[in-house]
Scaffold this active site. Sequence first.
Site, PDB file in Angstrom:
ATOM      1  N   ASP A  88      77.757 -19.256 -17.866  1.00 29.23           N
ATOM      2  CA  ASP A  88      76.385 -19.170 -18.388  1.00 29.23           C
ATOM      3  C   ASP A  88      75.541 -18.248 -17.514  1.00 29.23           C
ATOM      4  O   ASP A  88      75.867 -18.000 -16.351  1.00 29.23           O
ATOM      5  CB  ASP A  88      75.727 -20.559 -18.493  1.00 29.23           C
ATOM      6  CG  ASP A  88      75.504 -21.231 -17.147  1.00 29.23           C
ATOM      7  OD1 ASP A  88      76.389 -21.144 -16.258  1.00 29.23           O
ATOM      8  OD2 ASP A  88      74.436 -21.856 -16.954  1.00 29.23           O
ATOM      9  N   GLU A 153      75.629 -24.221 -15.244  1.00 30.74           N
ATOM     10  CA  GLU A 153      75.272 -24.125 -13.829  1.00 30.74           C
ATOM     11  C   GLU A 153      73.816 -23.751 -13.652  1.00 30.74           C
ATOM     12  O   GLU A 153      73.115 -24.314 -12.797  1.00 30.74           O
ATOM     13  CB  GLU A 153      76.179 -23.112 -13.110  1.00 30.74           C
ATOM     14  CG  GLU A 153      76.145 -23.217 -11.586  1.00 30.74           C
ATOM     15  CD  GLU A 153      74.974 -22.487 -10.920  1.00 30.74           C
ATOM     16  OE1 GLU A 153      74.657 -22.814  -9.775  1.00 30.74           O
ATOM     17  OE2 GLU A 153      74.364 -21.593 -11.553  1.00 30.74           O
ATOM     18  N   ASP A 180      80.521 -17.201  -6.018  1.00 34.06           N
ATOM     19  CA  ASP A 180      79.216 -17.259  -6.695  1.00 34.06           C
ATOM     20  C   ASP A 180      78.105 -17.175  -5.647  1.00 34.06           C
ATOM     21  O   ASP A 180      77.030 -17.722  -5.810  1.00 34.06           O
ATOM     22  CB  ASP A 180      79.127 -18.564  -7.505  1.00 34.06           C
ATOM     23  CG  ASP A 180      77.921 -18.590  -8.446  1.00 34.06           C
ATOM     24  OD1 ASP A 180      77.438 -17.501  -8.821  1.00 34.06           O
ATOM     25  OD2 ASP A 180      77.458 -19.699  -8.788  1.00 34.06           O
ATOM     26  N   SER A 399      71.594 -22.371  -4.034  1.00 36.72           N
ATOM     27  CA  SER A 399      72.173 -23.707  -4.233  1.00 36.72           C
ATOM     28  C   SER A 399      73.268 -23.686  -5.289  1.00 36.72           C
ATOM     29  O   SER A 399      73.131 -23.046  -6.324  1.00 36.72           O
ATOM     30  CB  SER A 399      71.088 -24.684  -4.697  1.00 36.72           C
ATOM     31  OG  SER A 399      69.948 -24.600  -3.872  1.00 36.72           O
ATOM     32  N   HIS A 427      69.213 -13.154 -11.492  1.00 38.15           N
ATOM     33  CA  HIS A 427      68.049 -13.830 -12.099  1.00 38.15           C
ATOM     34  C   HIS A 427      66.890 -12.871 -12.364  1.00 38.15           C
ATOM     35  O   HIS A 427      65.777 -13.315 -12.614  1.00 38.15           O
ATOM     36  CB  HIS A 427      67.528 -14.989 -11.219  1.00 38.15           C
ATOM     37  CG  HIS A 427      68.502 -16.092 -11.037  1.00 38.15           C
ATOM     38  ND1 HIS A 427      68.127 -17.369 -10.652  1.00 38.15           N
ATOM     39  CD2 HIS A 427      69.839 -16.154 -11.205  1.00 38.15           C
ATOM     40  CE1 HIS A 427      69.201 -18.138 -10.569  1.00 38.15           C
ATOM     41  NE2 HIS A 427      70.251 -17.422 -10.892  1.00 38.15           N
TER      42      HIS A 427
HETATM   43  N1  BES Z   1      74.963 -18.231  -7.763  1.00 37.29           N
HETATM   44  C1  BES Z   1      73.752 -18.951  -7.622  1.00 37.29           C
HETATM   45  C2  BES Z   1      73.634 -19.654  -6.281  1.00 37.29           C
HETATM   46  C3  BES Z   1      73.438 -18.780  -5.085  1.00 37.29           C
HETATM   47  C4  BES Z   1      72.545 -17.738  -5.112  1.00 37.29           C
HETATM   48  C5  BES Z   1      74.091 -19.057  -3.941  1.00 37.29           C
HETATM   49  C6  BES Z   1      72.366 -16.941  -4.003  1.00 37.29           C
HETATM   50  C7  BES Z   1      73.912 -18.276  -2.830  1.00 37.29           C
HETATM   51  C8  BES Z   1      73.049 -17.206  -2.865  1.00 37.29           C
HETATM   52  C9  BES Z   1      73.614 -19.953  -8.749  1.00 37.29           C
HETATM   53  O1  BES Z   1      73.991 -19.442  -9.989  1.00 37.29           O
HETATM   54  C10 BES Z   1      72.178 -20.380  -8.871  1.00 37.29           C
HETATM   55  O2  BES Z   1      71.382 -19.577  -9.296  1.00 37.29           O
HETATM   56  N2  BES Z   1      71.864 -21.628  -8.528  1.00 37.29           N
HETATM   57  C11 BES Z   1      70.560 -22.180  -8.728  1.00 37.29           C
HETATM   58  C12 BES Z   1      70.654 -23.670  -8.651  1.00 37.29           C
HETATM   59  C13 BES Z   1      70.451 -24.453  -9.853  1.00 37.29           C
HETATM   60  C14 BES Z   1      70.480 -25.920  -9.661  1.00 37.29           C
HETATM   61  C15 BES Z   1      69.709 -23.958 -10.989  1.00 37.29           C
HETATM   62  C16 BES Z   1      69.635 -21.753  -7.626  1.00 37.29           C
HETATM   63  O3  BES Z   1      70.055 -21.578  -6.474  1.00 37.29           O
HETATM   64  O4  BES Z   1      68.453 -21.598  -7.939  1.00 37.29           O
HETATM   65 MN    MN Z   2      75.763 -18.442  -9.899  1.00 37.84          MN
HETATM   66 MN    MN Z   3      72.269 -18.243 -10.800  1.00 38.06          MN
END
Ligand code: BES
Ligand code: MN
Ligand code: MN
Length: 454
Positions: A88, A153, A180, A399, A427
């Site tokens: 996703d 995710e 990731d 995260s 993002h």
């Molecule tokens: N891949 C990211 C996490 C990430 C980003 C790890 C940058 C290390 C460095 C993951 O897809 C993501 O965006 N996670 C969200 C968390 C979630 C609970 C929506 C985030 O970190 O905002």
């Molecule tokens: Mn990710």
């Molecule tokens: Mn992400």
Amino acid sequence: MQEVLKYIAENRDTYIEELKDFLRIPSISTLEENKKDIHQCAEFVADKLKSAGLNRVEIFQTEGHPIVYGEWLGAPGKPTVLIYGHYDVQPVDPINLWDNPPFDPIIKDNKIYARGATDDKGQLYVHIKSVEALIKTFGSLPINVKFLIEGEEEIGSDHLEDFINSHLDLLKCDSVLVSDTSMYDEGVPTITYGLRGLAYMEVEITGPNKDLHSGSFGGAVANPINVLAGMIAKLHDKNNRVTIPGFYNDVQKLTKEERENFNKLRFSDKKISKSLNVAELNGEKGFTTLEKLWARPTLDCNGIWGGFIGKGAKTVIPSIATAKISMRLVPNQNPEKIAKQFTKYIKLLAPKSVKVKVSDLHGGWPYITPLNNPATVAAASALQKSFGKKTVFIREGGSIPIVTVFSRKLKAPTVLMGLGLNSENAHSPNEHFNLDHFSTGIKASAYFMEEYVK
Ligand code: BES
Ligand code: MN
Ligand code: MN
């Protein structure tokens, strides 16, 4: 190994064409209108796992988006790795800031541009292709491999934990491998051993029971936007520390050794502030930038709205104002406890003239990986071989909450073998992925399987 490397090199262009097909599917998990695309994307991943040569591939439906599972278990007595990733992606807005349509991938300067390119389709595809290359070359894999690929995710993995709990045998493994996260810098092989957790809240402030003429009522009735802005401002002190009582109670102090290790990494505040076009960086007093990003908790307003936001002017006191506020957490902060502390404090900050509604949208625990487990050692060595440089160990600020579930429920450590870069606009508009990292990542993944056997 030479044969596999040759196979990977020969198929580079095919792999990139396939990745483009993957990126063309607008699998935005948060939007109802993309539900069909989400299902199509799960089918795409399942097909690619099948054609890679896995001998069992299944799509599991959930109450949310489908989970794709695949396995190749032909190496009895050898370790089993579970490869996790997500198909996703985040929404594309603001769409007008994209130089090229987000679901029409193009290649510029050896980078592939599309939503999901680095987060996480490009990084995930690396492992599907390394498995394929190994199976096509040798007819088998050196270790047992399982794939667990989800479609929620980016919206908090709501149905994955239940799925894991009800499929503990299916998912049994010795370690989890995830791409990731980010590399420390271009071409620098990196293992991330720490991630921050998250507590994500929404605050709704209601003032009068309807919108009011700001001339007839302004000055005498509390304006929910003014009130909310004032409350948010009180959440930090002058040193940029979060003021919620108890917020720092469970924060693990950085050890002297870790601080020294962070300091050894070459890092320039100037380079970052310049690339972001800000006069200087900001944040909690008393910590370096890497410490702030990797090992300190934060509080940020992610969105705030209410009243009139159209073109032109309208004189109004709105009835309602809302904000989305998230907190990044570090070991050993507990997301539920933090959410409670936040709720209590924000209610305390509100004047009598308004009503406050607080919702806990989602949360996740922070994570630290053990560094001495065989999978981490194998991954570090595999990265070193493929990138031809020494692997660095870092923490990161993002995260991936499900990794703590892997450690609690599957009793397996997660190795974060990131191939992205923080500069790749995850993002954000013009997301992209470095194609050298893609190709070298495929080699690294193949080396990992070879190294992990020992
Ligand atoms: N891949 C990211 C996490 C990430 C980003 C790890 C940058 C290390 C460095 C993951 O897809 C993501 O965006 N996670 C969200 C968390 C979630 C609970 C929506 C985030 O970190 O905002
Ligand atoms: Mn990710
Ligand atoms: Mn992400």
